[in-house]
Design a protein around this motif. Structure first.
Motif, short mmCIF file in Angstrom:
data_model
loop_
_atom_site.label_atom_id
_atom_site.label_comp_id
_atom_site.label_asym_id
_atom_site.label_seq_id
_atom_site.Cartn_x
_atom_site.Cartn_y
_atom_site.Cartn_z
N THR A 144 0.84 -1.19 0.00
CA THR A 144 0.00 0.00 0.00
C THR A 144 0.88 1.25 0.00
OG1 THR A 144 -1.72 -1.14 1.26
CG2 THR A 144 -1.81 1.26 1.23
N ARG A 145 0.62 2.16 -0.91
CA ARG A 145 1.33 3.43 -0.92
C ARG A 145 0.72 4.34 0.15
NH1 ARG A 145 1.17 6.32 -6.39
NH2 ARG A 145 2.61 7.70 -5.30
N LEU A 146 1.60 5.02 0.89
CA LEU A 146 1.14 5.84 2.00
C LEU A 146 1.67 7.26 1.90
CD1 LEU A 146 1.77 3.44 5.03
CD2 LEU A 146 -0.43 3.87 3.89
N GLU A 147 0.85 8.21 2.35
CA GLU A 147 1.31 9.57 2.58
C GLU A 147 1.32 9.80 4.08
OE1 GLU A 147 0.06 13.84 0.85
OE2 GLU A 147 -1.35 13.03 2.33
N ALA A 148 2.39 10.41 4.59
CA ALA A 148 2.49 10.71 6.01
C ALA A 148 2.59 12.21 6.21
CB ALA A 148 3.70 10.02 6.63
N THR A 149 1.79 12.72 7.13
CA THR A 149 1.93 14.11 7.58
C THR A 149 2.45 14.06 9.00
OG1 THR A 149 0.12 14.89 6.19
CG2 THR A 149 0.73 16.27 8.07
N VAL A 150 3.64 14.64 9.21
CA VAL A 150 4.26 14.58 10.53
C VAL A 150 4.33 15.98 11.12
CG1 VAL A 150 5.59 12.51 10.02
CG2 VAL A 150 6.58 14.73 9.52
N GLU A 151 4.01 16.07 12.41
CA GLU A 151 4.09 17.33 13.14
C GLU A 151 5.07 17.15 14.28
OE1 GLU A 151 0.27 19.28 13.94
OE2 GLU A 151 -0.66 17.60 12.86
N GLY A 152 5.93 18.13 14.48
CA GLY A 152 6.93 18.04 15.53
C GLY A 152 7.96 19.13 15.39
N SER A 153 9.23 18.73 15.35
CA SER A 153 10.28 19.74 15.25
C SER A 153 11.47 19.18 14.49
CB SER A 153 10.72 20.20 16.64
OG SER A 153 11.14 19.09 17.42
N GLU A 159 5.14 11.27 0.57
CA GLU A 159 4.96 9.83 0.45
C GLU A 159 6.01 9.09 1.27
OE1 GLU A 159 4.68 6.23 -2.86
OE2 GLU A 159 4.93 8.32 -3.53
N VAL A 160 5.58 8.04 1.95
CA VAL A 160 6.51 7.20 2.71
C VAL A 160 7.27 6.33 1.72
CG1 VAL A 160 6.74 5.43 4.48
CG2 VAL A 160 4.96 7.18 4.71
N ALA A 219 3.38 13.71 16.25
CA ALA A 219 2.14 13.09 15.76
C ALA A 219 2.33 12.75 14.29
CB ALA A 219 0.95 14.02 15.95
N VAL A 220 1.77 11.62 13.88
CA VAL A 220 1.87 11.17 12.49
C VAL A 220 0.48 10.81 12.00
CG1 VAL A 220 2.86 9.47 10.91
CG2 VAL A 220 4.18 10.24 12.90
N THR A 221 0.10 11.39 10.85
CA THR A 221 -1.17 11.03 10.19
C THR A 221 -0.85 10.28 8.91
OG1 THR A 221 -2.30 12.97 11.08
CG2 THR A 221 -3.30 11.90 9.18
N LEU A 222 -1.42 9.10 8.77
CA LEU A 222 -1.21 8.26 7.59
C LEU A 222 -2.44 8.24 6.71
CD1 LEU A 222 0.60 5.19 9.23
CD2 LEU A 222 1.64 7.18 8.14
N ARG A 223 -2.21 8.37 5.40
CA ARG A 223 -3.30 8.29 4.42
C ARG A 223 -2.88 7.35 3.29
NH1 ARG A 223 -2.73 13.59 5.85
NH2 ARG A 223 -4.54 14.59 6.81
N ARG A 224 -3.85 6.74 2.69
CA ARG A 224 -3.59 5.85 1.55
C ARG A 224 -3.44 6.70 0.28
NH1 ARG A 224 -4.90 0.43 1.06
NH2 ARG A 224 -6.08 0.60 3.01
N LEU A 225 -2.46 6.36 -0.54
CA LEU A 225 -2.28 7.02 -1.84
C LEU A 225 -2.72 6.07 -2.94
CD1 LEU A 225 1.24 8.73 -1.56
CD2 LEU A 225 -0.97 9.87 -1.71
N GLU A 226 -3.42 6.59 -3.89
CA GLU A 226 -3.84 5.77 -5.01
C GLU A 226 -2.66 5.51 -5.93
OE1 GLU A 226 -6.70 4.33 -5.13
OE2 GLU A 226 -7.38 5.39 -3.32
#
Length: 353
Positions: free
Chosen positions: A275-284, A298-299, A345-352
């Protein structure tokens, strides 16, 4: 119980030392005149009159001031105990309504001597888990804590469970579904180790849970500096050696993870399904503070040893890389220093595809 012990208990119900002496004298003499009680308690007769009225209001004695001279008699002890018990029980609802549950002190250490207390503490810590749990226990303990483990896993907490089968226990892999995110077994006498959310931990020799005659001790702690050390020992020394017996299915996406290892675990599962994934990461950012505090891409790689196949160079490594407009950034968790970014924090989403 001796007189000192009884006096100490009466003191807990608000009686002063003189009041206790007077009340015990009344009990010893039964129905008596004030002068008799005064001599026995070594107090003045005036004090006996005064304190007897207060003891009567509390239900300890009865005062007959119609008699001449006044007569004081003790109330039946059974009746006194019943009244005190009712008073304590009547307090409970109001105490409960005002009670605020707080976490144990961040610097607390507790030495535990009994098997039952160790099991209780394990279940308490599991119940408070929000992000991740690492746990090793003997197979014989699993039935006792199974329901709590299932509830913890149902809250989307990452649960890494290692079950020791040194006693020859046979475990059906199908029976492990729902108990943890992933389960491993090891035919060895592993210590009981538990960490929760990098803040709480418990360490105990397995004998304290498997032998009724063990005189060993367990240690429970709530300290942010030591709990990660326990988790590191678990992941480096025990987890790699054990046999993987169960792995849960990837979680539905999109999803946000406050626990970094949980995000890495999910990336590994989804990558296993191609599965292809997109990650949005928040931090420093690490080092270069001019970088943004939020990245999306994309991961493209993951390094971990939480599930097989292992892709990390060392057992405790957990990281992944994302591609942001052609630039690759390595993402680490709390305390990251080798990676480019420390994620909170990490948000994962599926990429088509």
């Amino acid at each position: 119980m001796d007189a000192d012990g009884l006096a100490e208990l009466l003191e807990r119900f608000g009686l002063s030392e003189k009041e206790i002496d007077t009340y015990l004298a009344i009990l010893d003499h039964g129905e008596s005149k004030a002068s008799t009680i005064a001599d026995a308690a070594d107090v003045s007769k005036r004090y006996v009159y005064s304190i007897s009225e207060e003891l009567e209001e509390r239900g300890f004695v009865e005062v007959n001031d119609h008699a001449v001279p006044t007569v004081i008699r003790p109330v039946e002890p059974e009746t006194v105990v019943q009244r005190l018990t009712r008073s304590v029980e009547e307090m409970e609802p109001e105490l409960q309504s005002r009670y605020t549950r707080t976490e144990r002190s961040g610097e607390q250490f507790e030495v535990i001597k009994s098997r039952q207390t160790v099991l209780k503490r394990i279940e308490e810590l599991l119940a408070m888990a929000e992000h991740e749990v690492t746990l090793s226990v003997p197979a014989t303990v699993l039935p006792r804590i199974r329901s709590t483990l299932e509830e913890t896993t149902d809250r989307d907490v990452l649960v890494l469970l290692l079950v020791g089968t040194a006693d020859g226990s046979e475990i059906d892999p199908a029976s492990l579904a729902g108990t943890a995110s992933t389960v491993r077994t090891w035919d060895a006498l592993v210590p009981t180790m538990l960490t929760v959310d990098r803040r709480h931990g418990l360490l105990a020799p397995s004998q304290i849970l498997t032998s009724s005659t063990s005189d060993t001790r367990a240690i429970s702690l709530s300290q942010g500096q030591l709990a990660p050390v326990l988790a590191g020992s678990f992941l480096a020394n025990y987890w790699p050696t054990a046999e993987e017996r169960h792995v849960t299915s990837p979680s539905p996406l999109p999803s946000t993870y406050g626990g970094f290892r949980n995000a890495v675990f999910q990336i590994a599962l989804h990558h296993g399904d191609d599965t292809r994934l997109e990650a949005t990461v928040e931090g420093s950012p690490v080092g270069d503070r001019d970088r943004p505090t939020k990245l999306s891409g994309e991961v493209v790689d993951v390094r971990q040893s939480l599930v097989r196949p292992v892709t990390s160079s060392v057992p405790i490594e957990n990281a992944f890389e994302i591609d942001v407009d052609g630039d690759r950034y390595s993402i680490g968790g709390s305390g990251a220093f080798l990676e480019d970014f420390e994620a909170e924090a990490v948000t994962l989403r599926r990429l088509e595809r």
